[in-house]
Design a protein around this motif. Structure first.
Motif, PDB file in Angstrom:
ATOM      1  N   ASP A   1       0.920  -1.074   0.005  1.00 63.75           N
ATOM      2  CA  ASP A   1      -0.050  -0.104  -0.206  1.00 63.75           C
ATOM      3  C   ASP A   1       0.923   1.194   0.300  1.00 63.75           C
ATOM      4  O   ASP A   1       0.379   2.175  -0.515  1.00 63.75           O
ATOM      5  CB  ASP A   1      -0.834   0.153   1.157  1.00 63.75           C
ATOM      6  N   ALA A   2       2.137   1.121   0.632  1.00 56.88           N
ATOM      7  CA  ALA A   2       2.975   2.478   0.698  1.00 56.88           C
ATOM      8  C   ALA A   2       3.879   2.606  -0.627  1.00 56.88           C
ATOM      9  O   ALA A   2       4.514   3.521  -0.592  1.00 56.88           O
ATOM     10  CB  ALA A   2       3.870   2.049   1.899  1.00 56.88           C
ATOM     11  N   GLY A   3       3.587   1.587  -1.549  1.00 58.69           N
ATOM     12  CA  GLY A   3       4.503   1.966  -2.798  1.00 58.69           C
ATOM     13  C   GLY A   3       5.291   0.972  -3.005  1.00 58.69           C
ATOM     14  O   GLY A   3       5.908   1.086  -4.222  1.00 58.69           O
ATOM     15  N   ALA A   4       5.613  -0.208  -2.395  1.00 63.75           N
ATOM     16  CA  ALA A   4       6.838  -0.887  -2.721  1.00 63.75           C
ATOM     17  C   ALA A   4       6.364  -1.644  -3.991  1.00 63.75           C
ATOM     18  O   ALA A   4       5.127  -2.130  -4.137  1.00 63.75           O
ATOM     19  CB  ALA A   4       6.836  -2.071  -1.769  1.00 63.75           C
ATOM     20  N   TYR A   5       7.225  -1.808  -4.942  1.00 61.37           N
ATOM     21  CA  TYR A   5       6.950  -2.579  -6.234  1.00 61.37           C
ATOM     22  C   TYR A   5       7.487  -4.146  -6.383  1.00 61.37           C
ATOM     23  O   TYR A   5       7.240  -4.716  -7.318  1.00 61.37           O
ATOM     24  CB  TYR A   5       7.763  -1.852  -7.241  1.00 61.37           C
ATOM     25  N   GLY A   6       7.897  -4.390  -5.251  1.00 63.02           N
ATOM     26  CA  GLY A   6       8.428  -5.912  -5.124  1.00 63.02           C
ATOM     27  C   GLY A   6       8.527  -6.020  -3.489  1.00 63.02           C
ATOM     28  O   GLY A   6       9.033  -5.342  -2.813  1.00 63.02           O
ATOM     29  N   ILE A   7       8.489  -7.224  -3.018  1.00 61.50           N
ATOM     30  CA  ILE A   7       8.664  -7.886  -1.850  1.00 61.50           C
ATOM     31  C   ILE A   7       9.464  -9.060  -1.919  1.00 61.50           C
ATOM     32  O   ILE A   7       9.450  -9.777  -2.608  1.00 61.50           O
ATOM     33  CB  ILE A   7       7.350  -8.360  -1.004  1.00 61.50           C
ATOM     34  N   ILE A   8      10.778  -8.860  -1.011  1.00 62.24           N
ATOM     35  CA  ILE A   8      11.530 -10.007  -0.507  1.00 62.24           C
ATOM     36  C   ILE A   8      10.948 -10.433   0.779  1.00 62.24           C
ATOM     37  O   ILE A   8      11.235  -9.633   1.460  1.00 62.24           O
ATOM     38  CB  ILE A   8      13.067  -9.460  -0.960  1.00 62.24           C
ATOM     39  N   CYS A   9      10.765 -11.885   0.790  1.00 71.49           N
ATOM     40  CA  CYS A   9      10.277 -12.231   2.041  1.00 71.49           C
ATOM     41  C   CYS A   9      11.258 -13.387   2.516  1.00 71.49           C
ATOM     42  O   CYS A   9      11.576 -14.258   1.886  1.00 71.49           O
ATOM     43  CB  CYS A   9       8.981 -12.996   1.710  1.00 71.49           C
ATOM     44  N   PRO A  10      11.794 -13.160   3.817  1.00 72.80           N
ATOM     45  CA  PRO A  10      12.693 -13.822   4.374  1.00 72.80           C
ATOM     46  C   PRO A  10      12.195 -15.309   4.787  1.00 72.80           C
ATOM     47  O   PRO A  10      11.089 -15.428   4.986  1.00 72.80           O
ATOM     48  CB  PRO A  10      13.238 -13.010   5.571  1.00 72.80           C
ATOM     49  N   LEU A  11      13.009 -16.142   5.060  1.00 72.18           N
ATOM     50  CA  LEU A  11      12.980 -17.440   5.615  1.00 72.18           C
ATOM     51  C   LEU A  11      11.678 -18.262   4.911  1.00 72.18           C
ATOM     52  O   LEU A  11      10.722 -18.735   5.599  1.00 72.18           O
ATOM     53  CB  LEU A  11      12.621 -17.330   7.165  1.00 72.18           C
ATOM     54  N   ILE A  12      11.678 -18.472   3.673  1.00 70.99           N
ATOM     55  CA  ILE A  12      10.838 -19.307   2.966  1.00 70.99           C
ATOM     56  C   ILE A  12      11.264 -20.510   2.893  1.00 70.99           C
ATOM     57  O   ILE A  12      12.316 -20.817   2.277  1.00 70.99           O
ATOM     58  CB  ILE A  12      10.371 -18.526   1.630  1.00 70.99           C
ATOM     59  N   ASN A  13      10.795 -21.370   3.796  1.00 69.91           N
ATOM     60  CA  ASN A  13      11.416 -22.560   3.865  1.00 69.91           C
ATOM     61  C   ASN A  13      10.485 -24.092   3.501  1.00 69.91           C
ATOM     62  O   ASN A  13      11.163 -25.046   3.072  1.00 69.91           O
ATOM     63  CB  ASN A  13      11.625 -23.149   5.284  1.00 69.91           C
ATOM     64  N   THR A  14       9.398 -23.764   2.865  1.00 72.10           N
ATOM     65  CA  THR A  14       8.342 -24.884   2.510  1.00 72.10           C
ATOM     66  C   THR A  14       7.560 -24.275   1.308  1.00 72.10           C
ATOM     67  O   THR A  14       7.478 -22.986   1.178  1.00 72.10           O
ATOM     68  CB  THR A  14       7.552 -25.261   3.597  1.00 72.10           C
ATOM     69  N   LYS A  15       6.857 -25.125   0.718  1.00 70.49           N
ATOM     70  CA  LYS A  15       6.150 -24.558  -0.299  1.00 70.49           C
ATOM     71  C   LYS A  15       4.667 -23.972   0.212  1.00 70.49           C
ATOM     72  O   LYS A  15       4.335 -22.657  -0.256  1.00 70.49           O
ATOM     73  CB  LYS A  15       5.422 -25.742  -1.026  1.00 70.49           C
ATOM     74  N   GLU A  16       4.395 -24.361   1.551  1.00 78.40           N
ATOM     75  CA  GLU A  16       3.270 -23.572   2.214  1.00 78.40           C
ATOM     76  C   GLU A  16       3.651 -22.241   2.490  1.00 78.40           C
ATOM     77  O   GLU A  16       2.989 -21.229   2.596  1.00 78.40           O
ATOM     78  CB  GLU A  16       2.884 -24.446   3.311  1.00 78.40           C
ATOM     79  N   ASP A  17       4.955 -21.858   2.984  1.00 79.08           N
ATOM     80  CA  ASP A  17       5.480 -20.549   3.275  1.00 79.08           C
ATOM     81  C   ASP A  17       5.340 -19.742   2.017  1.00 79.08           C
ATOM     82  O   ASP A  17       4.880 -18.505   2.222  1.00 79.08           O
ATOM     83  CB  ASP A  17       6.961 -20.691   3.696  1.00 79.08           C
ATOM     84  N   ALA A  18       5.747 -20.301   0.943  1.00 76.44           N
ATOM     85  CA  ALA A  18       5.615 -19.719  -0.328  1.00 76.44           C
ATOM     86  C   ALA A  18       4.408 -19.165  -0.893  1.00 76.44           C
ATOM     87  O   ALA A  18       4.003 -18.313  -1.289  1.00 76.44           O
ATOM     88  CB  ALA A  18       6.482 -20.359  -1.424  1.00 76.44           C
TER      89      ALA A  18
ATOM     90  N   LYS B   1       1.595 -18.890   1.103  1.00 78.85           N
ATOM     91  CA  LYS B   1       1.143 -17.999   2.153  1.00 78.85           C
ATOM     92  C   LYS B   1       1.718 -16.421   1.748  1.00 78.85           C
ATOM     93  O   LYS B   1       1.021 -15.487   1.553  1.00 78.85           O
ATOM     94  CB  LYS B   1       1.659 -18.083   3.505  1.00 78.85           C
ATOM     95  N   PHE B   2       2.995 -16.393   1.549  1.00 72.93           N
ATOM     96  CA  PHE B   2       3.606 -15.070   0.936  1.00 72.93           C
ATOM     97  C   PHE B   2       3.132 -14.731  -0.159  1.00 72.93           C
ATOM     98  O   PHE B   2       2.619 -13.610  -0.573  1.00 72.93           O
ATOM     99  CB  PHE B   2       5.160 -15.376   0.609  1.00 72.93           C
ATOM    100  N   VAL B   3       2.921 -15.438  -1.208  1.00 70.32           N
ATOM    101  CA  VAL B   3       2.311 -14.948  -2.361  1.00 70.32           C
ATOM    102  C   VAL B   3       0.974 -14.659  -2.396  1.00 70.32           C
ATOM    103  O   VAL B   3       0.376 -13.539  -3.248  1.00 70.32           O
ATOM    104  CB  VAL B   3       2.285 -16.096  -3.740  1.00 70.32           C
ATOM    105  N   ARG B   4      -0.095 -15.449  -1.758  1.00 72.82           N
ATOM    106  CA  ARG B   4      -1.197 -14.714  -1.482  1.00 72.82           C
ATOM    107  C   ARG B   4      -1.495 -13.210  -0.757  1.00 72.82           C
ATOM    108  O   ARG B   4      -2.246 -12.610  -0.961  1.00 72.82           O
ATOM    109  CB  ARG B   4      -2.092 -15.728  -0.407  1.00 72.82           C
ATOM    110  N   ALA B   5      -0.330 -13.083  -0.052  1.00 66.87           N
ATOM    111  CA  ALA B   5      -0.398 -11.560   0.690  1.00 66.87           C
ATOM    112  C   ALA B   5      -0.156 -10.662  -0.312  1.00 66.87           C
ATOM    113  O   ALA B   5      -0.359  -9.504  -0.017  1.00 66.87           O
ATOM    114  CB  ALA B   5       0.631 -11.774   1.985  1.00 66.87           C
TER     115      ALA B   5
END
Length: 251
Positions: A85-102, A104-108
């Motif tokens: 919402d603040a204008g980030a054009y990409g997110i790097i998400c730490p500690l993705i260890n499983t498919k389920e983590d990924a 959850k991240f993509v859904r957000a």
């Protein structure tokens, strides 16, 4: 909607250089972004500042040609939504260890039906444009950090997640998890892990970035064919150049 130049460079198979803003100051973030980087990442995981401090940093980066990215502090829908919402054009998400983590991240990071992001882009519309909602899902870049042995082992499954654009390799934590020093990027086990991850991404047409603690490491990763590399944080580069000049002047 404003173009995401990192996607353009990826399509053209051109290497992108990413600055790293770890000091919570908007002027310094703007200064880093004005040095010629293709993107600058505001680091909320290890930067000693809050989401509130990240907003003026994103505004400062937006005054330059660099693409504003953020490394979130954790895999949290609430925080990721706020940063987008603040204008980030990409997110790097730490500690993705499983498919389920990924997943959850993509859904957000995506609006329905591709995800569960809540609508309210606020500054995102000012930066991206009035048609932000229509194009955000295919403009925002999503990079999952692989930085553990568990994440390394699950890399193929992680990369299979729909709408995940690629990965960002965390070399220090990966080395530590292998029982080595944080700067052991030259160790055979770590180097083989880098090559494995890069080849996986290349075979699947996925984006791959990496943090490099030295020019020597950056040169090797460039030769391996990464899509984006970070040549050091703002703090590291400030310290290195200050030390170099003082050493010269002191003889």
């Amino acid at each position: 909607m404003r173009e995401n130049n990192l996607r353009t460079l990826f399509a053209q198979k051109k290497l992108a250089f990413n600055g790293w803003a770890s000091i919570g100051n908007s002027f310094l973030a703007e200064l880093v972004a004005d040095c010629g980087y293709d993107a600058v990442t505001v680091d909320l995981q290890h930067g000693l500042f809050s989401v509130e401090a990240a907003v003026p940093m994103l505004q400062a980066i937006s005054a330059t040609k660099a693409v504003p990215l953020v490394r979130c502090s954790e895999n949290s829908l609430g925080e990721i939504n706020k940063l987008l919402d603040a204008g980030a054009y990409g997110i790097i998400c730490p500690l993705i260890n499983t498919k389920e983590d990924a997943e959850k991240f993509v859904r957000a990071c995506h609006y329905s039906p591709r995800g569960g992001r809540s609508y309210g882009p606020a500054r995102g519309v000012l930066y991206g444009g009035k048609d932000y909602f229509e194009h955000a899902n295919r403009t925002i870049l999503t990079l999952a950090m692989i930085e553990t042995r568990q994440g390394l082992a699950a890399a193929e499954e992680i990369l299979s997640v729909p709408d995940l654009d690629g990965i960002f390799i965390g070399p220090s934590d990966l080395a530590i998890d292998m029982g080595l020093a944080p700067d052991a990027w030259n160790d055979d086990k770590v180097d083989q892990a880098f090559q494995h991850l890069i080849k996986l991404c290349q075979a699947r047409g996925k984006y791959v970035g990496i943090f490099c603690g030295s020019v020597e490491m950056a040169e090797r990763m460039k030769a391996y064919g990464v899509d984006m590399l970070v040549p050091g944080t703002d703090a590291q580069l400030l310290r290195a150049e200050t030390t170099r000049r003082l050493n010269i002047l002191r003889g």
